[in-house]
Design an enzyme around this catalytic site. Sequence first.
Site, PDB file in Angstrom:
ATOM      1  N   TYR A  33       0.832  -1.201   0.000  1.00  0.00           N
ATOM      2  CA  TYR A  33       0.000   0.000   0.000  1.00  0.00           C
ATOM      3  C   TYR A  33       0.863   1.245   0.000  1.00  0.00           C
ATOM      4  CZ  TYR A  33       0.990   0.914   4.969  1.00  0.00           C
ATOM      5  OH  TYR A  33       1.617   1.199   6.161  1.00  0.00           O
ATOM      6  N   LYS A 149       6.565  -1.984   1.958  1.00  0.00           N
ATOM      7  CA  LYS A 149       5.369  -1.383   2.556  1.00  0.00           C
ATOM      8  C   LYS A 149       4.191  -2.340   2.396  1.00  0.00           C
ATOM      9  CE  LYS A 149       3.321   3.178   3.255  1.00  0.00           C
ATOM     10  NZ  LYS A 149       3.798   3.305   4.638  1.00  0.00           N
ATOM     11  N   GLU A 182      12.144   2.621  14.296  1.00  0.00           N
ATOM     12  CA  GLU A 182      11.169   3.541  13.711  1.00  0.00           C
ATOM     13  C   GLU A 182       9.884   3.442  14.510  1.00  0.00           C
ATOM     14  OE1 GLU A 182      10.221   2.344   9.711  1.00  0.00           O
ATOM     15  OE2 GLU A 182      10.101   0.234  10.255  1.00  0.00           O
ATOM     16  N   LEU A 207      11.495   1.227   7.195  1.00  0.00           N
ATOM     17  CA  LEU A 207      10.947   1.638   5.906  1.00  0.00           C
ATOM     18  C   LEU A 207      11.587   2.954   5.481  1.00  0.00           C
ATOM     19  CD1 LEU A 207       8.661   1.100   3.756  1.00  0.00           C
ATOM     20  CD2 LEU A 207       7.288   2.715   5.078  1.00  0.00           C
TER      21      LEU A 207
END
Length: 287
Positions: A33, A149, A182, A207
């Site tokens: 996505y 992702k 993250e 990411l």
Amino acid sequence: MPRIAYVNGRYVKHSDASVHIEDRGYQFADGVYEVCEVRHGYIVDLTRHLNRLDRSLGELRIAWPMSRAALTQVIRETLRRNHVRNGLFYLQVTRGVARRDHVFPVEGTPPSLVITAKSTDPKIIAAKNANGIKAITVTDNRWDRVDIKSVGLLPNAMARQQAKEAGAQEAIYVDGDGMVKEGAATNVWIVDKDGTLVTRPAEHGILRGITRTTLIDVAAKLGLKIAERNFSVSEMLAAREVFLTAATSICFPVVSVDGQAIANGHPGSVSQKVREAFFDVAEKIAI
């Protein structure tokens, strides 16, 4: 006006939108996505988002659902039909619909494409920027390929829920060595004691956020020092500033982590400076 979604070739009422029960995104989280900001009638950093989509699809060996040019037009049309001037669109591509089996479906099975769009209230974002947000740290329990992702976000959802129950707005993942990775839906930055902007390298383990990438451009334009290196939880807690970046928020200052105030417990000047300059540097494509 009712919201409109794009689902596999059709624009339908959001309330009526559906996918097949054997869509592999539903049964296996077999899909990817993107979420992209829209501001003042412009799509922000679309090229970089579509480049990352291309990489994610390639890593999972999922075909593009249509040409890049056609996809761009569908995104624009979905935004227009939803009258979005400030907000976001969500785009999801899965491996498609097939009889439930762990192996890939037969060659030629068309991928599924869903796009939704919604308006957001800039005043809510402004309030969070003015007040700052709280975060907690959690042990990273995700799969190794977080650089893709993927729609497989159950660990992220669990971490966000843990943050909510602790009175915070974000959960920050920490690796086995006590180093910051993250957020559950963000990249993490600190301003260290020397005034350098620091974020973890995106080669592995996090990411490569699009907002993160553009913010590096922003910082360079502003003449700020940047370092891509690992940093520990203790260094984060002792930092001059901590902030989070994501497409839907750009740059949120963090005023406390695990109940400990960051610096004086108020948003810092560096995060404000890069946030104010972001839109001028980012790519802008008119709807």
